[in-house]
Design an enzyme around this catalytic site. Sequence first.
Site, PDB file in Angstrom:
ATOM      1  N   SER A 252       0.828  -1.210   0.000  1.00  0.00           N
ATOM      2  CA  SER A 252       0.000   0.000   0.000  1.00  0.00           C
ATOM      3  C   SER A 252       0.862   1.260   0.000  1.00  0.00           C
ATOM      4  CB  SER A 252      -0.937  -0.071   1.216  1.00  0.00           C
ATOM      5  OG  SER A 252      -1.849   0.976   1.185  1.00  0.00           O
ATOM      6  N   MET A 253       0.669   2.155   0.974  1.00  0.00           N
ATOM      7  CA  MET A 253       1.454   3.377   1.020  1.00  0.00           C
ATOM      8  C   MET A 253       2.945   3.084   1.198  1.00  0.00           C
ATOM      9  SD  MET A 253       1.021   6.506   3.703  1.00  0.00           S
ATOM     10  CE  MET A 253       2.456   7.228   4.461  1.00  0.00           C
ATOM     11  N   ASP A 523      -8.855  -2.810  -5.950  1.00  0.00           N
ATOM     12  CA  ASP A 523      -8.764  -3.865  -4.934  1.00  0.00           C
ATOM     13  C   ASP A 523      -9.643  -3.549  -3.726  1.00  0.00           C
ATOM     14  OD1 ASP A 523      -7.422  -1.907  -3.535  1.00  0.00           O
ATOM     15  OD2 ASP A 523      -5.527  -2.981  -3.399  1.00  0.00           O
ATOM     16  N   HIS A 574      -7.506  -5.366  -0.661  1.00  0.00           N
ATOM     17  CA  HIS A 574      -6.338  -4.523  -0.407  1.00  0.00           C
ATOM     18  C   HIS A 574      -5.445  -5.032   0.734  1.00  0.00           C
ATOM     19  CE1 HIS A 574      -3.899  -0.983  -0.623  1.00  0.00           C
ATOM     20  NE2 HIS A 574      -4.121  -0.691   0.641  1.00  0.00           N
TER      21      HIS A 574
END
Length: 615
Positions: A252-253, A523, A574
Site C-alpha cells: 500500500s502506502m 482492490d 487490499h
Amino acid sequence: MARSETQRSSPSWRLWGLLAAVIGVIAAVLAIHNQAMIARTMMALSAIDDPLERFNLEQFKLEKLLPRELQDHIDNLITRTGKWTETLDFQVGRQLAEDGAKADMPVILLPGVITTGLESWTTTDSELVYFRRRLWGSMAMVRSALFNRDEWVRHLMLDPVTGLDPEGIRVRAAKGLDAASYFAAGYWVWSKIIENLAAVGYDINQIYLAGYDWRLSMSNLQVRDHFYSELKSRIQLNKEIFGKKTVLISHSMGGTVGFYFLKWAEHNLGARWVDDHIDSFVNIAGTMLGLPKAMAALMTGEMRDTVQVPSMLSYLLERHFSSQERAQLFRSWAGSASMLLKGGNDVWGDETGAPDDFDNATSTHGVLMSYADRPGLNASEGGRRLTVDEANPWLRMHTPKEFQEMLHTNYSHGIERNPKQLKKNNADPTKWVNPLEVPLPNAPNMKVYCVYGYNQPTERSYWMRDMSSVNPQSQYDMADIPATWTSVNQTSPVVPPLSRIDASVNRDEVPEVSAGCRLGEGDGTVSLLSLGAMCVEGWKLPRYNPAKIPIITHEVHHDPEAFDLRGGTSSGDHIDILGSHALNRVVVNVAAGRGHLVEENILSPIKKYAAKIKW
Ligand SMILES: *[C@@H]1O[C@H](CO)[C@@H](O)[C@H](O)[C@H]1NC(C)=O
Ligand SMILES: *[C@@H]1O[C@H](CO)[C@@H](O)[C@H](O)[C@H]1NC(C)=O
Ligand SMILES: *[C@@H]1O[C@H](CO)[C@@H](O)[C@H](O)[C@H]1NC(C)=O
Ligand SMILES: *[C@@H]1O[C@H](CO)[C@@H](O)[C@H](O)[C@H]1NC(C)=O
C-alpha cells in the site's frame, strides 16, 4: 493464560458489545476498508488479552450509547468467534520448501498506512498511564479513544506547522516484527508472509519489518526518526553479513515510501547504491498514483469506507467524531497527503472521459467530484463539477493555511515528460513520491514486481454536497469543536469542511453509484489505475525507467471464500491479499532467489486503460 481466561469471562457481553462497536467505529474512521472489516474487527475481539479491569462499568449507560439494532448485531457476531484464532498457516511456504525453495536474500517489509502500531513515549504525570502503550493498533487504542477521547486525539494529532508531535507529547512507531504483524489482536497484517518465509528457512535475522510513523510527511520521517538512514544501515548490514542484496517488500502506502527511499538513496548514497544493494522491489497493492479516497478524506473528513457500512455504524461514527474533527486529524497527518492523486487530468480523465470508464458508461469518472443539483439550492452552487486538476486547487483553497503550506513544501502531484527536467527532479525531494516526476533509480540489475488484487468495486469518483450553501451555520458551527481540537496553539481557526460526500445519491447509472460514491475497479481501496498503470505502461517508457528495470505485473483475482471473513487464501482485497496464496508464492519465490518463476499475470483491462492515459 489462566489469568487472561478469568479476565475474559468477567465483563459482560454488553461490555464486549460496546468495545466491539467502538473498534468498529474506529476501524471505519481509519477506513481500513469495507463492511467486512467491521465484522472482522469485532471477531478479533475473541483473541484479546489486554487487561480489562480498568473499565468502570458504572460509567456507562450502554443503551444510550448503542442503538438496539447494533447490540443485536454484535451479539450475533460474538457468538461465532472460535475460528478466529486459527490463523497460523504455513501452507505456501511448506509447499515451496518441498519444491526446493530455501531462505536466500534478506527481506525488508515496509507496511502501509495505519498498519504500524504507534506508542506513547510521553512521560508527564498525567500521561504516564499510556507510557509505551499502543495508542494505535491495539485494544489500548480503543480504550483511550473511548474513555479519553480528547487526550487520545491530542496524542495522535500532529502540530500543523512543524508536522511533528505537539509540545509535551511523544508518539513513536512501534519497532520489531510485532509493530505490524497484527493490527489489533487477531487481525493479521504481515503475519502470514512472515510465517511462509519462516517455512522456507527464514528467521528474525533475515526479516526486518521497517515500521514507520505513517502520520509524518516523507521528509519528517528522516528529520525526526532518521527512518531512511536506518533502512540504509540495515540494508548495508544485510550485505555485510549475508553477502547478499536485499528484497524490499512494500504494501500500500509502503510502495510510495519505498519509492521515496530509493530516490533518497540514489541522491544521498550515490548513483550505484541501489543497484548494489537492492535485488528486487516487490510493490504490493501500491498507491503509486494516489487514491481518490485520500482526496475525498482530506477534503471532507469523510472516509466512505463507511459507504457499505450499516447505517447504525455511520450513526456512531457521527456521534464520536464529527467530520470537522476527522478532517482536522487527517490533515495534520502529512503522510496521508502523499497519496493525493498524481498526474492530474492526463491520468485521471476529464469531462470528456477517463481512461478507466466502461464502454457503456453514462457518466465519467473524469469528473472526480460532481455536485448534484438540488431543489432550493442556489443555482450557481449546484452543478459544480471538479476534475482532478480542479479539485487540487479547490482543496488548497478550502483548507487551513498550514495544510496548504505543508502540501506546497512537501509534495508535488503533477506529470513531467521532459527527460532533462526529470533528471533534474532527482535532486528535488518534493518529487520523490511521484513516479511521474522522477524516473525509477538507475539500477539495471534490480527487478520490480507489482502484485495487486483486482475485481473489487472501489470508489473512484464522488457525488458531493456543498454544505456552506445548505446550512452555513447550524451544522458546522465552530462551537461544536472542542477547544482541545483547535489547532495546537490556536494559531488558526478550524476551517470546517465545506463539502461532504452526498450519501443520498443512489442513482441507477453506469458506473454504479453507492451512497454518493461512483464505483470503479480496483482492490477495494486503491483504484486499478493507481495499482497498475505505472507497472504495465509508465515504467515501460524510457523516460520513467531509463535503466530498463524489468517490471513484472502479477494480478490476483479477488475471489474470496465465502466462509472466511478475511476472504481466505484467494482474496485480492487490499489488505487481505497479504494472506492470499498467490501473493505469498510471489513473495517467497522472489526472496528465495526464484523470481524467474513469477509470471506476468494480467486479468484486468489495465493495459487497455493505461494505453488511454496521456503519458
Ligand atoms: C513538510 O511539512 C512539514 C509540516 O508538516 C514542515 O514542517 C516541513 O518543513 C516540510 N518539509 C519540507 C522539506 O519543507
Ligand atoms: C457495463 O459494462 C461493464 C463492463 O463491460 C459490465 O460489467 C456491466 O454489467 C455493464 N453494465 C450495464 C448496465 O450494462
Ligand atoms: C446565489 O449565489 C450567488 C453567488 O454565490 C449570489 O450572488 C446570489 O445572491 C445567490 N442567490 C440567492 C438567491 O441566494
Ligand atoms: C504555543 O504554546 C506554547 C505552550 O502553550 C507557548 O509557550 C507558545 O508561546 C505558543 N506559541 C504561539 C505561537 O502561540
